[in-house]
Design an enzyme around this catalytic site. Structure first.
Site, short mmCIF file in Angstrom:
data_model
loop_
_atom_site.label_atom_id
_atom_site.label_comp_id
_atom_site.label_asym_id
_atom_site.label_seq_id
_atom_site.Cartn_x
_atom_site.Cartn_y
_atom_site.Cartn_z
N SER A 119 62.31 20.23 10.03
CA SER A 119 61.61 20.79 11.18
C SER A 119 61.08 22.18 10.88
O SER A 119 60.21 22.68 11.59
CB SER A 119 62.55 20.95 12.37
OG SER A 119 63.23 19.78 12.62
N HIS A 140 56.86 15.00 9.00
CA HIS A 140 57.68 15.42 10.15
C HIS A 140 57.49 14.44 11.30
O HIS A 140 56.48 14.50 12.00
CB HIS A 140 57.26 16.86 10.53
CG HIS A 140 58.08 17.49 11.60
ND1 HIS A 140 57.65 18.56 12.35
CD2 HIS A 140 59.32 17.20 12.06
CE1 HIS A 140 58.58 18.90 13.21
NE2 HIS A 140 59.60 18.09 13.07
N GLU A 152 53.57 14.83 11.82
CA GLU A 152 52.97 16.09 11.35
C GLU A 152 53.13 16.10 9.83
O GLU A 152 54.25 16.07 9.32
CB GLU A 152 53.70 17.28 12.00
CG GLU A 152 53.06 18.62 11.72
CD GLU A 152 53.83 19.79 12.37
OE1 GLU A 152 55.06 19.71 12.54
OE2 GLU A 152 53.18 20.80 12.70
N ASN A 190 56.52 23.31 15.86
CA ASN A 190 57.56 24.24 16.31
C ASN A 190 57.07 25.68 16.43
O ASN A 190 57.65 26.47 17.17
CB ASN A 190 58.77 24.15 15.37
CG ASN A 190 59.58 22.92 15.69
OD1 ASN A 190 59.85 22.64 16.85
ND2 ASN A 190 59.95 22.16 14.68
N1 LIG Z 1 66.74 15.68 15.85
C1 LIG Z 1 65.45 15.93 16.05
O1 LIG Z 1 64.95 15.91 17.19
C2 LIG Z 1 64.54 16.20 14.87
C3 LIG Z 1 63.15 16.11 15.05
C4 LIG Z 1 62.31 16.29 13.94
C5 LIG Z 1 62.87 16.61 12.70
N2 LIG Z 1 64.23 16.73 12.56
C6 LIG Z 1 64.76 17.02 11.23
O2 LIG Z 1 65.30 15.83 10.69
C7 LIG Z 1 66.39 16.13 9.81
C8 LIG Z 1 67.61 15.35 10.25
O3 LIG Z 1 67.93 15.73 11.58
P1 LIG Z 1 68.87 14.81 12.50
O4 LIG Z 1 68.71 15.33 13.86
O5 LIG Z 1 68.64 13.38 12.18
O6 LIG Z 1 70.32 15.23 11.94
P2 LIG Z 1 71.71 14.45 12.05
O7 LIG Z 1 72.76 15.47 12.02
O8 LIG Z 1 71.67 13.47 13.19
O9 LIG Z 1 71.76 13.58 10.70
C9 LIG Z 1 71.83 14.17 9.42
C10 LIG Z 1 72.49 13.17 8.48
O10 LIG Z 1 72.40 13.67 7.15
C11 LIG Z 1 73.58 13.24 6.46
N3 LIG Z 1 73.76 14.01 5.24
C12 LIG Z 1 74.25 15.27 5.11
N4 LIG Z 1 74.28 15.61 3.81
C13 LIG Z 1 73.78 14.55 3.10
C14 LIG Z 1 73.58 14.29 1.71
N5 LIG Z 1 73.89 15.20 0.79
N6 LIG Z 1 73.08 13.10 1.36
C15 LIG Z 1 72.79 12.16 2.29
N7 LIG Z 1 72.97 12.34 3.62
C16 LIG Z 1 73.47 13.53 4.01
C17 LIG Z 1 74.67 13.42 7.50
O11 LIG Z 1 75.84 12.66 7.17
C18 LIG Z 1 73.98 12.92 8.77
O12 LIG Z 1 74.20 11.53 8.98
C19 LIG Z 1 66.54 17.65 9.84
O13 LIG Z 1 65.84 18.20 8.76
C20 LIG Z 1 65.89 18.02 11.17
O14 LIG Z 1 65.39 19.33 11.17
C21 LIG Z 1 65.08 16.53 13.62
#
Ligand SMILES: NC(=O)c1ccc[n+]([C@@H]2O[C@H](COP(=O)([O-])OP(=O)(O)OC[C@H]3O[C@@H](n4cnc5c(N)ncnc54)[C@H](O)[C@@H]3O)[C@@H](O)[C@H]2O)c1
Length: 297
Positions: A119, A140, A152, A190
């Site tokens: 993000s 994104h 994005e 963002n």
């Molecule tokens: N949640 C949102 O609304 C949103 C929206 C757009 C972008 N994002 C981006 O997406 C990404 C993930 O966010 P999320 O909300 O899904 O997070 P989340 O916490 O739900 O999931 C993250 C996952 O990554 C795993 N993980 C951690 N270290 C790891 C590794 N070394 N290898 C493999 N897996 C690993 C964790 O076990 C977890 O299951 C982030 O970069 C976030 O900024 C999130």
């Protein structure tokens, strides 16, 4: 020709990204260090496919074909070894992402595109830890991935034109609308959303209006589907704070300084929906919006 996709991270975003690629006919390997997350992700995808069936937009056969396109693995090195495209959606932490990209770079085949769903972390910084910065790009997706149309697409400083074109094309194959931007703090989504949320929190803190009033003005006056304070609760106040800090340090401009109230709420563990309290109180589990007692007049 892109056929095999590896999705790194099976959390909120990773399972949605795996879902849309598998449904569009790609072979998807979903990777997570935490095996429980992998089980949960398959369960979530299956439930979301059932919802699509009940709405009449998917058949049982299409559900079976989608699940058949999915496999899971907890080892990153093996999980990316046949990938044509890797989409990284692991936890939003710079050190972690840099480490993951070093490992992906060592194990993914030559020519494989390395995308990140970050993000806010710099695509150029991530690309710099690999030996193929031209093949690194931001992809994104928005939450919830199966529903939201936008992708994005963020060009790092050295992203190759053909890589961007491939990602634009593949986003369209998923039924999404790609939108190309360049790599500066917060990208576009963002950079514009977070200052609005921050300004809503500052207005609340200054007593200009209450929680409901601020959200109502933006919902009814600007036709936003959700007010900025409710949206902040959904995103997670810790996530909002960390993105604002990226903007603040990235531009060195005080206009991005996070509201002191936001900082306090994160310190107090009031992170929004995920902790059942933020600007609203979610402890009842119902859909009805109830302002947190902290902000009741
Ligand atoms: N949640 C949102 O609304 C949103 C929206 C757009 C972008 N994002 C981006 O997406 C990404 C993930 O966010 P999320 O909300 O899904 O997070 P989340 O916490 O739900 O999931 C993250 C996952 O990554 C795993 N993980 C951690 N270290 C790891 C590794 N070394 N290898 C493999 N897996 C690993 C964790 O076990 C977890 O299951 C982030 O970069 C976030 O900024 C999130």
């Amino acid at each position: 020709m892109i056929k095999n996709i590896s999705v790194v991270g099976a959390g909120t975003m990773g399972n949605g990204i795996a879902h849309v690629f598998a449904q569009a006919g790609f072979k998807v390997t979903l990777i997570d260090v935490n095996p429980t997350q992998l089980d949960r992700a398959i369960e979530t995808i299956s439930k979301n496919l059932d919802r699509q069936i009940s709405k009449g937009v998917l058949t049982e056969e299409q559900k079976a074909a989608t699940l058949n396109n999915l496999s899971v693995v907890s080892n990153l090195s093996t999980g990316v070894s046949f990938a044509d495209l890797v989409v990284e959606a692991a936890t939003e932490n710079t050190e972690l992402k840099l480490k993951i990209f070093e490992e992906i770079d060592l194990n993914a085949p030559q020519g494989c595109i390395l995308a990140t769903n970050t993000s806010s972390i710099s695509i150029t910084q991530i690309a710099a830890v690999t030996k193929r910065p031209g093949d690194v790009i931001g992809m994104h997706f928005m939450n919830p991935v199966p529903v939201m149309k936008l992708v994005e697409i963020i060009n790092g400083y050295g992203t190759k034109r053909e890589v961007t074109n491939t990602i634009i094309d593949i986003s369209r194959q998923l039924g999404k609308i790609p939108c190309e931007v360049n790599d500066y703090p917060g990208f576009i989504a963002n950079r514009i959303l977070m200052p609005m949320i921050n300004e809503a929190i500052i207005s609340l803190h200054e007593g200009v209006a209450g929680v409901e009033e601020i959200d109502t003005v933006m919902k009814l006056g600007m036709a936003h589907p959700m007010g900025p304070l409710q949206l902040a609760d959904f995103i997670g106040l810790d996530v909002c704070l960390s993105i604002l800090n990226v903007l603040y340090s990235g531009f060195g401009n005080p206009k991005y300084a996070p509201s002191a109230l936001l900082v306090n709420m994160v310190r107090a563990g009031k992170l929004g929906v995920k902790t059942k309290e933020g600007f609203y109180d979610y402890s009842s589990g119902t859909k009805e919006l109830k302002v947190s007692s902290f902000f009741k007049k």
